[in-house]
Design a protein around this motif. Sequence first.
Motif, PDB file in Angstrom:
ATOM      1  N   HIS A  88       0.830  -1.202   0.000  1.00  0.00           N
ATOM      2  CA  HIS A  88       0.000   0.000   0.000  1.00  0.00           C
ATOM      3  C   HIS A  88       0.870   1.260   0.000  1.00  0.00           C
ATOM      4  CE1 HIS A  88      -3.866  -1.936   0.326  1.00  0.00           C
ATOM      5  NE2 HIS A  88      -3.470  -2.648   1.368  1.00  0.00           N
ATOM      6  N   PHE A  89       2.007   1.197   0.697  1.00  0.00           N
ATOM      7  CA  PHE A  89       2.906   2.348   0.761  1.00  0.00           C
ATOM      8  C   PHE A  89       3.398   2.728  -0.633  1.00  0.00           C
ATOM      9  CE2 PHE A  89       7.299   3.981   1.144  1.00  0.00           C
ATOM     10  CZ  PHE A  89       7.053   5.134   1.867  1.00  0.00           C
ATOM     11  N   ARG A  90       3.791   1.733  -1.420  1.00  0.00           N
ATOM     12  CA  ARG A  90       4.277   2.013  -2.773  1.00  0.00           C
ATOM     13  C   ARG A  90       3.164   2.599  -3.647  1.00  0.00           C
ATOM     14  NH1 ARG A  90       7.641  -2.540  -1.519  1.00  0.00           N
ATOM     15  NH2 ARG A  90       6.008  -4.023  -2.081  1.00  0.00           N
ATOM     16  N   ARG A  91       1.922   2.157  -3.405  1.00  0.00           N
ATOM     17  CA  ARG A  91       0.794   2.706  -4.160  1.00  0.00           C
ATOM     18  C   ARG A  91       0.515   4.150  -3.739  1.00  0.00           C
ATOM     19  NH1 ARG A  91      -4.364   3.405  -3.017  1.00  0.00           N
ATOM     20  NH2 ARG A  91      -4.228   2.229  -1.073  1.00  0.00           N
ATOM     21  N   ILE A  92       0.599   4.400  -2.422  1.00  0.00           N
ATOM     22  CA  ILE A  92       0.308   5.735  -1.895  1.00  0.00           C
ATOM     23  C   ILE A  92       1.334   6.753  -2.385  1.00  0.00           C
ATOM     24  CG2 ILE A  92       0.085   7.093   0.229  1.00  0.00           C
ATOM     25  CD1 ILE A  92      -0.701   4.440   1.631  1.00  0.00           C
ATOM     26  N   GLU A  93       2.579   6.307  -2.615  1.00  0.00           N
ATOM     27  CA  GLU A  93       3.638   7.229  -3.041  1.00  0.00           C
ATOM     28  C   GLU A  93       3.277   7.969  -4.323  1.00  0.00           C
ATOM     29  OE1 GLU A  93       8.035   6.068  -1.700  1.00  0.00           O
ATOM     30  OE2 GLU A  93       7.101   4.499  -2.916  1.00  0.00           O
ATOM     31  N   ASN A  94       2.355   7.412  -5.099  1.00  0.00           N
ATOM     32  CA  ASN A  94       1.969   8.026  -6.370  1.00  0.00           C
ATOM     33  C   ASN A  94       0.760   8.954  -6.248  1.00  0.00           C
ATOM     34  OD1 ASN A  94       3.985   6.515  -7.760  1.00  0.00           O
ATOM     35  ND2 ASN A  94       2.627   4.729  -7.767  1.00  0.00           N
ATOM     36  N   LEU A  95       0.305   9.219  -5.017  1.00  0.00           N
ATOM     37  CA  LEU A  95      -0.917  10.008  -4.823  1.00  0.00           C
ATOM     38  C   LEU A  95      -0.642  11.490  -4.565  1.00  0.00           C
ATOM     39  CD1 LEU A  95      -3.109   7.600  -2.645  1.00  0.00           C
ATOM     40  CD2 LEU A  95      -3.184   7.982  -5.117  1.00  0.00           C
ATOM     41  N   ASP A  96       0.591  11.911  -4.736  1.00  0.00           N
ATOM     42  CA  ASP A  96       0.935  13.329  -4.577  1.00  0.00           C
ATOM     43  C   ASP A  96       0.618  13.831  -3.168  1.00  0.00           C
ATOM     44  OD1 ASP A  96       1.998  15.721  -5.466  1.00  0.00           O
ATOM     45  OD2 ASP A  96       0.064  16.505  -6.139  1.00  0.00           O
ATOM     46  N   LEU A  97       1.088  13.084  -2.164  1.00  0.00           N
ATOM     47  CA  LEU A  97       0.944  13.502  -0.773  1.00  0.00           C
ATOM     48  C   LEU A  97       2.215  14.208  -0.328  1.00  0.00           C
ATOM     49  CD1 LEU A  97      -0.682  10.318   0.835  1.00  0.00           C
ATOM     50  CD2 LEU A  97      -1.814  12.274  -0.230  1.00  0.00           C
ATOM     51  N   ASP A  98       2.067  15.263   0.447  1.00  0.00           N
ATOM     52  CA  ASP A  98       3.214  16.033   0.929  1.00  0.00           C
ATOM     53  C   ASP A  98       3.341  15.900   2.443  1.00  0.00           C
ATOM     54  OD1 ASP A  98       3.895  17.157  -1.621  1.00  0.00           O
ATOM     55  OD2 ASP A  98       2.182  18.511  -1.402  1.00  0.00           O
ATOM     56  N   VAL A 167      12.427   7.892  19.743  1.00  0.00           N
ATOM     57  CA  VAL A 167      11.398   8.790  19.231  1.00  0.00           C
ATOM     58  C   VAL A 167      10.047   8.158  19.546  1.00  0.00           C
ATOM     59  CG1 VAL A 167      11.585   7.756  16.930  1.00  0.00           C
ATOM     60  CG2 VAL A 167      10.486   9.956  17.192  1.00  0.00           C
ATOM     61  N   LYS A 168       9.124   8.957  20.087  1.00  0.00           N
ATOM     62  CA  LYS A 168       7.805   8.447  20.470  1.00  0.00           C
ATOM     63  C   LYS A 168       6.712   9.185  19.712  1.00  0.00           C
ATOM     64  CE  LYS A 168       4.529   8.034  24.309  1.00  0.00           C
ATOM     65  NZ  LYS A 168       3.981   6.762  23.855  1.00  0.00           N
ATOM     66  N   SER A 169       5.796   8.422  19.122  1.00  0.00           N
ATOM     67  CA  SER A 169       4.631   9.033  18.474  1.00  0.00           C
ATOM     68  C   SER A 169       3.581   9.279  19.551  1.00  0.00           C
ATOM     69  CB  SER A 169       4.083   8.116  17.375  1.00  0.00           C
ATOM     70  OG  SER A 169       3.862   6.804  17.869  1.00  0.00           O
ATOM     71  N   GLN A 170       3.561  10.505  20.067  1.00  0.00           N
ATOM     72  CA  GLN A 170       2.660  10.838  21.171  1.00  0.00           C
ATOM     73  C   GLN A 170       1.213  10.946  20.695  1.00  0.00           C
ATOM     74  OE1 GLN A 170       3.208  10.795  24.227  1.00  0.00           O
ATOM     75  NE2 GLN A 170       1.502  11.872  25.175  1.00  0.00           N
ATOM     76  N   TYR A 171       1.019  11.537  19.523  1.00  0.00           N
ATOM     77  CA  TYR A 171      -0.316  11.623  18.921  1.00  0.00           C
ATOM     78  C   TYR A 171      -0.219  11.245  17.451  1.00  0.00           C
ATOM     79  CZ  TYR A 171      -1.741  14.427  22.992  1.00  0.00           C
ATOM     80  OH  TYR A 171      -2.015  14.864  24.262  1.00  0.00           O
ATOM     81  N   GLY A 172      -1.216  10.515  16.973  1.00  0.00           N
ATOM     82  CA  GLY A 172      -1.298  10.192  15.557  1.00  0.00           C
ATOM     83  C   GLY A 172      -2.760  10.076  15.163  1.00  0.00           C
ATOM     84  N   ALA A 173      -3.148  10.731  14.078  1.00  0.00           N
ATOM     85  CA  ALA A 173      -4.551  10.691  13.667  1.00  0.00           C
ATOM     86  C   ALA A 173      -4.659  11.021  12.189  1.00  0.00           C
ATOM     87  CB  ALA A 173      -5.389  11.674  14.490  1.00  0.00           C
ATOM     88  N   THR A 174      -5.790  10.618  11.618  1.00  0.00           N
ATOM     89  CA  THR A 174      -6.046  10.881  10.211  1.00  0.00           C
ATOM     90  C   THR A 174      -7.500  11.281  10.022  1.00  0.00           C
ATOM     91  OG1 THR A 174      -6.029   9.890   7.997  1.00  0.00           O
ATOM     92  CG2 THR A 174      -6.525   8.427   9.818  1.00  0.00           C
ATOM     93  N   SER A 175      -7.761  12.125   9.050  1.00  0.00           N
ATOM     94  CA  SER A 175      -9.138  12.483   8.722  1.00  0.00           C
ATOM     95  C   SER A 175      -9.786  11.325   7.966  1.00  0.00           C
ATOM     96  CB  SER A 175      -9.159  13.744   7.857  1.00  0.00           C
ATOM     97  OG  SER A 175      -8.588  13.467   6.587  1.00  0.00           O
ATOM     98  N   GLN A 176     -11.080  11.432   7.713  1.00  0.00           N
ATOM     99  CA  GLN A 176     -11.758  10.382   6.949  1.00  0.00           C
ATOM    100  C   GLN A 176     -11.158  10.269   5.551  1.00  0.00           C
ATOM    101  OE1 GLN A 176     -15.999  10.999   7.035  1.00  0.00           O
ATOM    102  NE2 GLN A 176     -16.179  10.473   9.202  1.00  0.00           N
ATOM    103  N   LYS A 177     -10.835  11.403   4.950  1.00  0.00           N
ATOM    104  CA  LYS A 177     -10.210  11.373   3.624  1.00  0.00           C
ATOM    105  C   LYS A 177      -8.829  10.724   3.705  1.00  0.00           C
ATOM    106  CE  LYS A 177     -10.730  14.862   0.842  1.00  0.00           C
ATOM    107  NZ  LYS A 177     -10.618  16.186   0.163  1.00  0.00           N
ATOM    108  N   GLY A 178      -8.076  11.049   4.758  1.00  0.00           N
ATOM    109  CA  GLY A 178      -6.763  10.448   4.940  1.00  0.00           C
ATOM    110  C   GLY A 178      -6.842   8.956   5.179  1.00  0.00           C
ATOM    111  N   GLU A 179      -7.895   8.536   5.861  1.00  0.00           N
ATOM    112  CA  GLU A 179      -8.102   7.111   6.130  1.00  0.00           C
ATOM    113  C   GLU A 179      -8.278   6.336   4.832  1.00  0.00           C
ATOM    114  OE1 GLU A 179     -11.606   5.675   8.538  1.00  0.00           O
ATOM    115  OE2 GLU A 179     -10.105   5.841  10.122  1.00  0.00           O
ATOM    116  N   GLN A 180      -8.978   6.936   3.887  1.00  0.00           N
ATOM    117  CA  GLN A 180      -9.249   6.275   2.607  1.00  0.00           C
ATOM    118  C   GLN A 180      -7.975   6.014   1.815  1.00  0.00           C
ATOM    119  OE1 GLN A 180     -12.105   8.828   0.677  1.00  0.00           O
ATOM    120  NE2 GLN A 180     -13.732   8.373   2.146  1.00  0.00           N
ATOM    121  N   VAL A 181      -6.982   6.884   1.962  1.00  0.00           N
ATOM    122  CA  VAL A 181      -5.729   6.709   1.207  1.00  0.00           C
ATOM    123  C   VAL A 181      -4.586   6.196   2.089  1.00  0.00           C
ATOM    124  CG1 VAL A 181      -6.355   8.462  -0.491  1.00  0.00           C
ATOM    125  CG2 VAL A 181      -5.043   9.132   1.539  1.00  0.00           C
ATOM    126  N   ARG A 182      -4.906   5.787   3.332  1.00  0.00           N
ATOM    127  CA  ARG A 182      -3.909   5.248   4.270  1.00  0.00           C
ATOM    128  C   ARG A 182      -2.772   6.246   4.525  1.00  0.00           C
ATOM    129  NH1 ARG A 182      -4.272  -0.618   4.684  1.00  0.00           N
ATOM    130  NH2 ARG A 182      -5.941  -1.396   3.341  1.00  0.00           N
TER     131      ARG A 182
END
Length: 242
Positions: A88-98, A167-182
Amino acid sequence: LTYGGLVFNAKLKGEKVEIVLDQVLLFLKENSIVNFYYKPIPDFYLQRGNQDLDFFLFKRGAVLERKEMNLAINLELPLQISKSKLKHFRRIENLDLDIVEEHDFQPFWEKVLGPRLLEKFNVKPVHTKEEIALLKQNFPDNIKQYSVYQNDEIIAGITIFETKDVVKSQYGATSQKGEQVRALDFLFINLIHKYKRKGKRFFDMGIVNEENESGYHSGLLNQKEELGCSVYNQDFYKIEIK
């Protein structure tokens, strides 16, 4: 991110640690404290062993009150990210995410973290955006905000607490749109590689405990294990002051 224990020089020998502990317990007794609770910092945060205090507490009647599963990645070992995550990561790399390192916590707190915590769990972040901004101001090299944007819209983010080796991920979250594209997986995997290259020893992703019959959130456990985490137990001790 709260732990307890004694702070002392790394050269302090075990016998003196025992003396210090006895003085602490004596102080608590003299001040009518009935119970002493101790949550030791996970070993992977330390550069040397620190379990002598656990031993001395045990000899004085401390009992293990509970355990929590803390998930972390040993970055000194080869990464064990699952094949499905990498696919999925390799697929997401092509979605123009910054991915952006931000100094303003407001976009993530107000547009992603706050709304999603309220929607999913009916809770608020432990820190307000003003409190996390103040922490960032006081510890600019230790607290960082990484966010994912798609077409100038924030869709995911991770708040990092960074020490010398961990390094600790203290908070992590995604919007509904972000959830759809992982988007959160996309950000986690990028940060895992980033901090491995920087020479960090561990990436701490926190606990997966939940108040249910099994005592843990199975989906969250699976999610973190697929990112390459292993379980490092977090112990909680209690000692009655007599």
